[in-house]
Motif scaffolding. Structure first.
Motif, short mmCIF file in Angstrom:
data_model
loop_
_atom_site.label_atom_id
_atom_site.label_comp_id
_atom_site.label_asym_id
_atom_site.label_seq_id
_atom_site.Cartn_x
_atom_site.Cartn_y
_atom_site.Cartn_z
N ALA A 1 42.58 33.22 38.02
CA ALA A 1 42.23 34.53 38.57
C ALA A 1 41.10 35.15 37.75
N LEU B 1 47.01 32.62 44.10
CA LEU B 1 45.58 32.66 43.78
C LEU B 1 44.72 32.95 45.01
N VAL C 1 45.83 38.83 41.07
CA VAL C 1 44.57 38.19 41.48
C VAL C 1 43.72 39.22 42.22
N PRO D 1 40.90 37.31 45.27
CA PRO D 1 41.51 36.05 45.70
C PRO D 1 40.46 34.95 45.92
#
Length: 299
Positions: free
Chosen positions: A101, A139, A151, A154
């Motif tokens: 991330a 993620l 995250v 993304p």
């Protein structure tokens, strides 16, 4: 591609709660010892050692609170250094959530992810209780809200490729199709070599690459430090579960080939289960002259 100058953080992350398997803790420790000497800073995410106490099931995820705290600690340690690259030595697969991330933010979305794994890791608490099987979904902004919230940017499914995955469940296959996730299965890799992976990377338009390497992508008959090589597993324990089909030379060749075309900025190694080393450690602790002395107590 030559690696440009920059800081490489080595993150030791002996997390075991995400797979609810204490041996992941020992596996990460052994990875740390086996790995070449670091060339940059090293940090260790604080993780409570395994105990005999069962882990709690919290809103559909085993050890949710502990995993969230370790996730935050990992991000805190990364932010201390703001590295250009990260090597993660874990631990269960969830260890790559905070590092990948961060890297997608660090490179402003110019990051592709190569997921070298036998399983897709896109489950949710509705399908499974162990968060290590959810990490790639998180993620991409999918799945449990607590972990997806870690995250901020993304990763696009277009920038993700599986290598080594085969025989997903019907639900996983449906979700992979919904997200448009691509895969180079073991037979294609063995037949065509690295070129399909190189072609995919070029198609993303990304310059930077993070590699998740779950050791269970390796054939348990060739590499014994994985779940499916557990020596005391009862017959049929892993029936119906996809097992690795790749060899160590195949994986090394693949990543070497891809590194000629990509700036590899992340490498996460996960799910190391060194059964023989664990058995030897436990045996040594019980041998004369090595075992802790027994103190006689009066009365």
């Amino acid at each position: 591609m030559n690696e440009p100058a920059g800081t490489t953080l080595r993150l030791i992350f002996p997390q075991w709660q995400g797979g609810n398997h204490p041996t992941y803790h020992f596996g990460a420790r052994l990875l740390e010892w086996l790995a070449p000497a670091p060339t940059g800073p090293v940090e260790e995410v604080p993780v409570a050692p395994p105990s005999a106490a069962p882990l709690p099931l919290e809103r559909g995820i085993v050890a949710r609170a502990a995993l969230r705290e370790q996730l935050h600690q990992a991000r805190r340690l990364i932010e201390l250094h703001r590295p250009d690259r990260i090597v993660v030595l874990g631990g269960d697969c969830l260890v790559d959530l905070a590092p990948f991330a961060y890297l997608n933010e660090r490179y402003d979305g110019d990051l592709a992810v190569l997921w070298v794994d036998t399983h897709p890791d896109i489950m949710t608490p509705q399908q499974f209780q162990h968060a290590h099987a959810m990490v790639l979904g998180n993620l991409m902004g999918q799945g449990d809200a607590d972990f997806a919230a870690a995250v901020p940017r993304p990763i696009s499914p277009h920038n993700v490729l599986y290598v080594g995955l085969h025989d997903p469940t019907a639900w996983e296959a449906q979700q992979m199709a919904r997200l448009g996730l691509r895969n180079v299965p073991p037979d294609q890799l063995q037949r065509e070599g690295s070129q399909p992976v190189v072609d995919w990377f070029k198609s993303t338009g990304a310059r930077h690459l993070a590699v998740h390497l779950d050791l269970d992508v390796l054939d348990p008959a060739l590499f014994g430090a994985v779940l499916f090589a557990r020596p005391d597993a009862p017959p049929g324990a892993f029936d119906g579960v996809a097992q690795g089909e790749l060899s160590v030379p195949t994986v090394v060749q693949l990543l070497s080939d891809v590194a000629q075309h990509a700036d590899i900025v992340g490498l996460g190694i996960a799910e190391h289960l060194p059964w023989a080393a664990l058995a030897l450690r436990d045996m040594l602790a019980r041998l004369p002259l090595l075992a802790a002395p027994v103190v006689d107590r009066p009365g």
